[in-house]
Design an enzyme around this catalytic site. Structure first.
Site, mmCIF file in Angstrom:
data_model
loop_
_atom_site.group_PDB
_atom_site.id
_atom_site.type_symbol
_atom_site.label_atom_id
_atom_site.label_comp_id
_atom_site.label_asym_id
_atom_site.label_seq_id
_atom_site.Cartn_x
_atom_site.Cartn_y
_atom_site.Cartn_z
ATOM 1 N N SER A 157 43.133 40.691 44.473
ATOM 2 C CA SER A 157 42.615 40.666 45.846
ATOM 3 C C SER A 157 41.334 41.462 46.064
ATOM 4 O O SER A 157 40.760 41.422 47.149
ATOM 5 C CB SER A 157 43.686 41.144 46.825
ATOM 6 O OG SER A 157 44.675 40.150 47.008
ATOM 7 N N THR A 328 41.615 46.732 47.546
ATOM 8 C CA THR A 328 42.594 46.770 46.464
ATOM 9 C C THR A 328 42.929 45.368 45.960
ATOM 10 O O THR A 328 42.617 44.367 46.590
ATOM 11 C CB THR A 328 43.894 47.433 46.944
ATOM 12 O OG1 THR A 328 44.427 46.658 48.031
ATOM 13 C CG2 THR A 328 43.642 48.850 47.418
#
Length: 389
Positions: A157, A328
């Site tokens: 991601s 993140t």
């Protein structure tokens, strides 16, 4: 006959003298002109591209032998024998893992030991872990620390950051604002994936402001929101093309969240090197790319309020005055039982006015989530404690 020989010898001597009097270097170009004189010297470039210094009379004082060197300041010039050039809009910067300082005679006065020691500490720490780790840190836009920094890692991601830049670029071209609403069909809201957006609104047709969809994608890493944004701009290839066109060839975006969910090994297709990702964060925050448009501004603000990964890069910063903006990435386990990836990348603003971009990618971890996240926190601590003063 003697006159002919004399004429030939005279011509040879003349050519030799002309050759000796012609400078065997060019003047270093700076800001579209010749380099400025600093402390009586300016930079010159030899035929092999190496850089040195000449005085105001054109005499070579320090022979061209450095890959790059800054002008003199207070009797010293910062130099390096290695590295690479990186374009930053109309300008460029030199990235090197090892710098040192020279005096007016070209003698090395001291190495930049502080950064070398950070890199050695990181190398020692990384070597002791049973996982594949890549680290890149760019300090004040000048100095680079790297451990496996040029190797590919699955972004997971983290790729929602470069995707958001593609969304901002698309909105600038199409005149779309943050308050404009985007239609979302019920079939786009997958039930078997991470989606706080779905948890709030359920599975039904709806319209949400662009700002809210971006917040879900960037701050909460919502997979459904991410794929809605891909659909808006025309697919993952649009994000990939923007990265390539912007000089980030080591960032590859080839799959949506839904595609990766259906085929987990596509996670490895969306890949980047830590150095490329650190460069992107450096450009966005330090060089203020985030001010390019209102959507860019929003993206920058959203990542400063990231709601995931508190146990990663931000962990050692929690009790300090440092500010971090980050994104993140988290993966599941592969067929070997290892975690595909646990990542964090961002930019740290230090209270002393300095800053650094940092990317830590961990792939194929043999540890559990908590232990893998602690590795990122430990690396973040090593870097922060070395640069805070």
């Amino acid at each position: 006959m003697k006159k002919t020989i004399y004429s030939i010898l005279s011509a040879i001597c003349l050519l030799y003298l002309i050759g000796c009097s012609t400078p065997k270097y060019s003047i270093f170009r700076y800001d579209n002109g010749d380099d400025y004189f600093r402390e009586g010297l300016h930079r010159i470039v030899g035929k092999d591209g190496k850089i040195g210094f000449a005085d105001e009379k054109g005499n070579v004082v320090i022979s061209p032998r450095f890959a790059f060197v800054f002008p003199f300041e207070n009797g010293l010039a910062k130099a390096t024998h290695e590295g690479h050039q990186v374009a930053e809009g109309e300008h460029w910067q030199w990235i090197s893992p090892e710098w040192f300082y020279i005096d007016h005679k070209g003698n090395i006065i001291r190495n930049d030991h502080r950064y070398s020691q950070i890199e050695e500490r990181l190398k020692t720490y990384v070597a002791a872990q049973d996982t594949r780790i890549g680290v890149a840190v760019i300090i004040d836009g000048k100095d680079t620390i790297s451990v496996n920094g040029n190797r590919d890692f699955p972004m997971l991601s983290v790729y929602k950051f470069p995707q958001a830049l593609a969304v901002a670029d698309y909105c600038m071209k199409k005149g779309i604002t943050l308050s404009d609403t985007i239609g979302i069909q019920a079939k786009e809201i997958k039930e078997d994936t991470w989606s706080p957006m779905r948890n709030k609104y359920g599975v039904s047709d709806l319209r949400l402001p662009l700002s809210e969809i971006l917040e879900y994608s960037l701050q909460q890493s919502d997979n459904n929101a991410c794929d809605v944004l891909f659909r808006l701009i025309g697919g993952s290839q649009v994000s990939d093309s923007l990265m390539k066109a912007s000089g980030y060839g080591d960032i590859t975006i080839g799959s949506t969240e839904d595609e990766m969910h259906r085929d987990p090994y596509l996670c490895y297709q969306n890949r980047a090197t830590p150095i490329a990702m650190a460069r992107l964060f450096d450009k966005f925050y330090r060089l203020e790319m985030r001010h390019d448009s209102p959507v860019h501004e929003a993206v920058g603000a959203m990542m400063m309020l990231c709601g995931t990964g508190d146990n990663r890069l931000p962990a050692p910063l929690a009790a300090t005055d440092a500010v971090i903006a980050h994104k993140t990435g988290t993966g599941g386990r592969n067929t070997q039982g290892r975690i595909v990836g646990i990542n964090d990348a961002g930019y740290v603003f230090l209270p002393n006015g300095r800053g650094y971009a940092i990317a830590v990618f961990i792939a194929d971890s043999a540890y559990d989530m908590a232990r893998t996240e602690k590795i990122i926190a430990d690396i973040s601590k090593i870097v922060y404690q070395s640069l805070e003063n």
